[in-house]
Design a protein around this motif. Structure first.
Motif, mmCIF file in Angstrom:
data_model
loop_
_atom_site.group_PDB
_atom_site.id
_atom_site.type_symbol
_atom_site.label_atom_id
_atom_site.label_comp_id
_atom_site.label_asym_id
_atom_site.label_seq_id
_atom_site.Cartn_x
_atom_site.Cartn_y
_atom_site.Cartn_z
ATOM 1 N N UNK A 179 0.813 -1.219 0.000
ATOM 2 C CA UNK A 179 0.000 0.000 0.000
ATOM 3 C C UNK A 179 0.849 1.274 0.000
ATOM 4 N N UNK A 180 2.172 1.141 0.221
ATOM 5 C CA UNK A 180 3.022 2.327 0.331
ATOM 6 C C UNK A 180 3.050 3.083 -0.986
ATOM 7 N N UNK A 181 2.908 4.400 -0.932
ATOM 8 C CA UNK A 181 2.917 5.194 -2.173
ATOM 9 C C UNK A 181 4.341 5.361 -2.708
ATOM 10 N N UNK A 182 4.463 5.411 -3.989
ATOM 11 C CA UNK A 182 5.773 5.622 -4.623
ATOM 12 C C UNK A 182 5.760 6.967 -5.349
ATOM 13 N N UNK A 183 6.837 7.797 -5.174
ATOM 14 C CA UNK A 183 8.126 7.505 -4.524
ATOM 15 C C UNK A 183 8.177 7.869 -3.045
ATOM 16 N N UNK A 184 7.039 8.287 -2.464
ATOM 17 C CA UNK A 184 7.060 8.716 -1.064
ATOM 18 C C UNK A 184 7.506 7.604 -0.118
ATOM 19 N N UNK A 185 7.370 6.346 -0.538
ATOM 20 C CA UNK A 185 7.715 5.227 0.341
ATOM 21 C C UNK A 185 9.151 5.283 0.819
ATOM 22 N N UNK A 186 10.035 5.892 0.019
ATOM 23 C CA UNK A 186 11.448 5.964 0.412
ATOM 24 C C UNK A 186 11.666 6.808 1.658
ATOM 25 N N UNK A 187 10.675 7.604 2.064
ATOM 26 C CA UNK A 187 10.811 8.477 3.238
ATOM 27 C C UNK A 187 10.188 7.862 4.484
ATOM 28 N N UNK A 188 9.737 6.617 4.408
ATOM 29 C CA UNK A 188 9.079 5.994 5.557
ATOM 30 C C UNK A 188 9.947 6.044 6.804
ATOM 31 N N UNK A 189 11.188 5.606 6.695
ATOM 32 C CA UNK A 189 12.048 5.554 7.878
ATOM 33 C C UNK A 189 12.430 6.939 8.380
ATOM 34 N N UNK A 190 12.446 7.934 7.494
ATOM 35 C CA UNK A 190 12.740 9.294 7.940
ATOM 36 C C UNK A 190 11.549 9.901 8.668
ATOM 37 N N UNK A 191 10.344 9.624 8.177
ATOM 38 C CA UNK A 191 9.144 10.193 8.790
ATOM 39 C C UNK A 191 8.772 9.480 10.090
ATOM 40 N N UNK A 192 8.868 8.173 10.087
ATOM 41 C CA UNK A 192 8.457 7.382 11.254
ATOM 42 C C UNK A 192 9.446 6.234 11.445
ATOM 43 N N UNK A 193 10.646 6.517 11.966
ATOM 44 C CA UNK A 193 11.665 5.478 12.132
ATOM 45 C C UNK A 193 11.238 4.440 13.171
ATOM 46 N N UNK A 194 11.818 3.251 13.051
ATOM 47 C CA UNK A 194 11.521 2.201 14.017
ATOM 48 C C UNK A 194 12.216 2.437 15.345
ATOM 49 N N UNK A 195 13.435 3.063 15.300
ATOM 50 C CA UNK A 195 14.199 3.271 16.525
ATOM 51 C C UNK A 195 14.707 4.702 16.572
#
Length: 823
Positions: A699-715
């Motif tokens: 479901x992740x949008x492209x190319x926005x998906x590449x910013x997932x870890x920057x927007x909401x990191x796991x750690x």
């Protein structure tokens, strides 16, 4: 061309004092007039508009037939002309107009069908919509359709009149100035006289409460000597209270007022009392709230109840239910006592109950069955209302269900456009279902008309037996038989065709509601399963109880013994031959798969809707497994693994803060789109085989998906050099949490923020034993304040760990004091 004497018609009416203002506003092509009941807008504004626009007819809508007749008759009386001359009316089954008619008063339903037959309203100069504050479905629909007509006809004048409506949204919608006419009430005394018993019980209005209303009315009328107006919710309640008053009071005339009465009786209740006649007590439903004033009334008794449309989505039922009125309605009712002089209103409930009433009633479009609306919109060329401006848009789910019904009735095609049958039915003066039955019966048109008139006419039979009701109507010994006979003649004429075999009542009812074809659940039972999936029971002692198949025409929610545990009771139905049930109900074969004890089970079934005709076991295929697993998920929820749940929580926060193109991953959104995002990943035969993490990442949008870890990191990296897990909230408005030992964030002043700085991290600062010491989203304030209290308490308990006096300069560490020295 006839001109009305406005000076005579407006004599003594408050609205006539605003004549110049209304005439000036008409130049804009549209005007909204707000005026409380009793100010004379219904009587004065139509003649004013007619004089201002001497060419063309003026159409005026009133929400009910009783009000239509009363308004037209009142204008004719004041004009000194015969009804059907300059002032006439049209309601379903009755038209009193002539070539001389300038003002024609109609119901909204009549005008809707006229629009479908004549979209340009070529011979009409103006349309006046009265009582728009009631927010009926037909009234709201007319506002939208007339807005489109005016886009093509800039000479068509539109006037909307309201007693209580917040006029600004309406004025913006139709592009109109507002003329506000203030209330000029005489002194009004409002009193409360509650009953010792509840107003509403399991079966509706309590009989003891109606006794109280009748006794209160008789007592108050005797004390005042004035004519009285009594408000109760239903026609049956009106008749009951009238009967009680007539049996206990002398020297007064008790008159009913509701829509089921013959026209002469309705007119009697709305006409003024002739000098020398006894005082009157008019007992009415809510139709007297804001329609034409009942002359001579100085006393109002209000039961505080109303009948409103409610829809049971689960059972696919709509019906009128008795509920407490709104405060706006109660105030309108009370105001009726002070329109012509000082008055008194007595409320048969407590002041606390009044305070708990809703401020105003909801628009009917939010709860009504929209099948008829959907057919009108389709015939107008705006399926589902697409592109049509309405005060309140119809709920998408209700409109989708209405479209499904119309398709099943073969009235619209797959795109929502009307079929030839749908076009014919849309222009009939009956509902979509009844019109379809009338045309599709393909038999003796009079017999079909008799059945449709009985179903549509709000008639009752104690055992819910439609055939028994028809026999009584044909004999002429049922209430309302005259109205039924007039409707039969009109409907038979509309149906046309040639004489054929007489259809059974069950056949006609089934053609109207194939989704309510029903089969008895067991021998000797009075409970039935409808094709729609609803269960409902016949009344005890019904002559239909021995029928295996029936066609249901009316069903209502109910509890207790009367419903036989089904939650609904059948109010009108007819026996149906099995062959007719199977032919009309469109039997289909299908495979049914479900999950049981972790295994996929399959049966091949023949069904009439939800009614299973036959069922045999079958071997499961891959498609069966997928269908069973998806059905299980829809019922029990998505089986999230830990990793998928964490990813979903991250995505939920990003969607909350940024929105599109980041997907909505709420339970509601994901379950609604299950076939698109999860179904392709259901390839095994067990829930454990479904990788929801992979499906969710799809479901992740492209190319926005590449910013997932920057927007909401796991750690989150912390000053001690380690990293801590970020726990994202499951709830939509929660905060991301980092649980970390207090010593690991010494010196950290600025609270980290996620999603491009939109969301602060909430720190759960832990003791060396990982027990919570503090919760904060403002580390700077914590170090400068509460930290010192924590230090005093903890340094003695955990002496091997650093508790510096100055946390700003102390090195952040995960080590003990000794290991720090060694290190």
């Amino acid at each position: 061309m006839h001109f009305f004497d406005l000076a005579r018609i407006g004599s003594g009416l408050v609205v006539s004092q605003h004549r110049d203002e209304i005439e000036g506003a008409l130049a804009a092509g549209a005007v909204v007039v707000t005026a409380p009941p009793g100010t004379g807008k219904t009587t004065f504004v139509p003649p004013l508009v007619a004089n201002a626009l001497p060419q063309g007819r003026i159409l005026v809508t009133q929400p009910r037939r009783v009000a239509v007749r009363a308004a037209a008759r009142r204008i004719a009386q004041l004009d000194g002309s015969a009804l059907g001359g300059p002032s006439g009316f049209t309601v379903r089954g009755e038209r009193v107009v002539s070539d001389e008619t300038r003002i024609e008063t109609v119901t909204p339903g009549v005008l809707l069908r006229r629009l479908l037959n004549d979209p340009g309203l070529e011979d009409v100069a103006a349309v006046i919509l009265d009582e728009v504050h009631e927010r009926s479905v037909d009234g709201d629909l007319l506002l939208g359709l007339l807005g489109e007509v005016r886009a093509l006809r800039d000479d068509l004048v539109l006037v909307a009149m309201s007693a209580t409506l917040d006029a600004d949204p309406l004025a913006r919608m139709i592009g109109a100035p507002i003329v506000r006419i203030p209330s000029v009430l005489h002194p009004l005394d409002v009193a409360y006289a509650p009953s010792a018993t509840p107003r509403i019980g399991p079966r509706g209005v309590e009989r003891a409460f109606l006794d109280h209303v009748a006794d209160l009315t008789v007592r108050e009328q005797a004390g005042s000597g004035h004519d009285a107006l009594v408000f109760v919710p239903s026609a049956r309640d009106v008749d009951e209270v009238v009967r009680r008053i007539r049996s206990s009071a002398s020297g007064v005339e008790a008159l009913p007022r509701h829509g089921r009465l013959p026209a002469a009786d309705q007119d009697r209740a709305t006409s003024g009392r002739v000098p020398g006649e006894p005082p009157r007590i008019v007992v009415s439903t809510a139709l007297a709230e804001s329609s034409l004033t009942v002359p001579g009334v100085r006393l109002v008794i209000d039961a505080g109840l109303s009948r409103e449309v409610r829809r049971d989505q689960a059972r696919d039922m709509s019906g009128l239910v008795t509920v407490s009125a709104s405060r706006a309605s109660a105030d309108q009712r009370a105001g009726r006592a002070a329109r012509q002089g000082p008055g008194r209103a007595v409320r048969a409930y407590t002041e606390a109950e009044f305070a708990a009433f809703r401020a105003a009633s909801d628009p009917e479009i939010l709860s009504a069955d929209l099948v008829d609306v959907a057919l009108t919109l389709a015939e107008w060329g705006t399926p589902a209302g697409a592109g049509l401006e309405l005060l309140t848009p119809p709920p998408a789910a209700s409109m989708a269900r209405a479209h499904d019904v119309l398709r099943a009735l073969e009235l619209v095609d797959g795109s929502g456009r009307p079929t030839p049958l749908g076009t014919r039915v849309a222009r009939m003066p009956v509902g979509a279902r009844e019109g379809r039955a009338l045309v599709a019966a393909e038999a003796d048109p009079r017999t079909a008309a008799e059945v449709v008139a009985a179903m549509a006419g709000d008639f009752r039979e104690p055992g819910a037996d439609l055939d028994a009701l028809l026999r009584a109507l044909r004999r002429g010994d049922a209430p309302g038989v005259g109205r039924w006979r007039n409707d039969v003649k009109r409907l038979a004429r509309i149906a046309g065709g040639t004489a054929g075999p007489s259809p059974s009542a069950g056949t006609v009812a089934a053609l109207a509601r194939p989704d309510w074809i029903a089969r008895r659940v067991a021998d000797g039972s009075r409970s039935y399963l409808l094709a729609s999936g609803t269960r409902a029971a016949l009344p005890e002692g019904s002559s239909l109880a021995g029928s295996e198949w029936i066609a249901v025409a009316e069903v209502q929610r109910a509890e207790g013994r009367v419903a036989d545990g089904t939650g609904a009771v059948i109010r009108l139905a007819a026996a149906l031959a099995e062959a007719d049930a199977l032919e009309i109900g469109h039997v289909r074969a299908e495979r049914v798969a479900w999950l049981e004890d972790g295994r996929v089970r399959v049966r091949e079934e023949r069904r009439l809707g939800s009614i299973v005709l036959s069922s045999t076991p079958a071997k499961a295929t891959g498609d069966d497994a997928k269908a069973a697993l998806l059905a299980h998920i829809r019922e029990h929820g998505i089986p999230w693994g830990e990793g998928a749940a964490r990813l979903r929580a991250r995505l939920q926060m990003i969607h909350r803060e940024i929105g599109a193109p980041w997907p909505d991953v709420s339970d509601e959104a994901l379950l609604e789109s299950l076939d698109e995002w999860l179904a392709p990943h259901v390839t095994g035969s067990s829930l454990a085989s479904i990788d929801t993490t992979v499906a969710l990442r799809g479901l992740l949008p492209w190319p926005e998906a590449s910013r997932l870890d920057a927007l909401a990191p796991e750690r989150l990296d912390v000053p001690s050099g380690s990293s801590a897990r970020i726990d994202y909230p499951a709830e939509r408005d929660g905060r991301p949490v980092v649980a970390v030992k207090l010593q690991e964030v010494f010196g950290l002043a600025e609270t980290p923020r996620l999603v491009d700085g939109r969301v602060p991290v909430q720190f759960h600062l832990l003791s060396p034993a990982r027990r919570p010491l503090a919760v904060t989203e403002d580390l700077s304030s914590f170090w400068n304040g509460p930290y010192q209290d924590v230090r005093k308490e903890m340094r003695g308990r955990y002496p091997r760990h650093p508790w510096p006096e100055d946390p700003w300069t102390a090195p952040a560490t995960a080590k003990t004091t000794k290991r720090m020295r060694e290190g």
